[in-house]
Design a protein around this motif. Sequence first.
Motif, PDB file in Angstrom:
ATOM      1  N   GLU A  96      -6.385   1.282  -2.784  1.00 48.13           N
ATOM      2  CA  GLU A  96      -5.480   2.245  -2.165  1.00 48.13           C
ATOM      3  C   GLU A  96      -5.499   3.467  -3.068  1.00 48.13           C
ATOM      4  OE1 GLU A  96      -3.151   4.273   0.278  1.00 48.13           O
ATOM      5  OE2 GLU A  96      -3.839   2.229   0.741  1.00 48.13           O
TER       6      GLU A  96
ATOM      7  N   SER B  91     -10.178 -11.324  -0.818  1.00 49.75           N
ATOM      8  CA  SER B  91     -10.933 -10.067  -0.836  1.00 49.75           C
ATOM      9  C   SER B  91     -10.189  -9.054  -1.694  1.00 49.75           C
ATOM     10  CB  SER B  91     -11.121  -9.515   0.578  1.00 49.75           C
ATOM     11  OG  SER B  91      -9.873  -9.201   1.171  1.00 49.75           O
ATOM     12  N   ASP B  92     -10.842  -7.936  -1.954  1.00 52.70           N
ATOM     13  CA  ASP B  92     -10.253  -6.869  -2.756  1.00 52.70           C
ATOM     14  C   ASP B  92     -10.511  -5.526  -2.081  1.00 52.70           C
ATOM     15  OD1 ASP B  92      -9.388  -8.355  -5.308  1.00 52.70           O
ATOM     16  OD2 ASP B  92     -11.494  -8.957  -5.095  1.00 52.70           O
ATOM     17  N   ALA B  93      -9.595  -4.592  -2.295  1.00 54.70           N
ATOM     18  CA  ALA B  93      -9.725  -3.255  -1.709  1.00 54.70           C
ATOM     19  C   ALA B  93      -9.090  -2.256  -2.668  1.00 54.70           C
ATOM     20  CB  ALA B  93      -9.051  -3.206  -0.340  1.00 54.70           C
TER      21      ALA B  93
ATOM     22  N   ARG C 250       0.838  -1.207   0.000  1.00 51.48           N
ATOM     23  CA  ARG C 250       0.000   0.000   0.000  1.00 51.48           C
ATOM     24  C   ARG C 250       0.873   1.257   0.000  1.00 51.48           C
ATOM     25  NH1 ARG C 250      -5.459  -0.164   1.332  1.00 51.48           N
ATOM     26  NH2 ARG C 250      -6.346  -2.199   1.857  1.00 51.48           N
TER      27      ARG C 250
END
Length: 235
Positions: A76, A72-74, A50
């Motif tokens: 930044e 999972s996915d996110a 990140r």
Amino acid sequence: MDLKESEILGDDIEHHWYYASKAKALMKLLGNTHCNRILDVGAGSGFFSRYLLAHSAAQEAWCVDISYECDSDAMEGNKPVHFRRSIDALDTDTVLLMDVLEHVDDDAALLKAYVDKVPAGSRFVISVPAFQFLWSGHDVFLEHKRRYTLTQLEGVVRNAGLRVRRGHYYFGGVLPLAAMLRLGERLRGPQPPRSQLARHGLLSNCLLGSLCHLELPLARFNRAGGLTVFCLAEK
């Protein structure tokens, strides 16, 4: 990075002198080389990938850690971060193993497994804790198997089929303080295993961070000593 330490520091992790300084050392080691897609092995919270997404031209990160409950996915900023329990192969240019190899019995085999998953030309940035004489309850708490010298880490890297580009110690300025603390721990006798990482007040955080910042420009020449060993290698 270790999820146990991430839980201790919580949202303060990006401002903690140790992790902030290590992230800057990571950036310094990569230099001006192009970084697009990151594979972060043993990523934990994904702090280092990140950080690269936020402070470099990198566009995407794949964080792999067997401790994740599920995939999972996110995001930044506007850049994707994918969290996976495992991965078969990835077209990446940058692989991170930040404080990972010390957790496994066969460090060269783990590294080789990921060397085989990425294309030729991929760069590997590896960090491990330095010097077995610094072994303490901190290592037991984090379930470490060993600590390394720079020569030992470079040997593991070569055995995994990588070409060493550069290696050095870091946190040399705080090495004497850490050595005294761990000597004191031994003199006190057996203690319950616990992390020596803790939240700091503004003054101590600034002082320690400034000491590491002063060290950073010369870190690449440090083959003498520190708390951490860094290695940049290439497939």
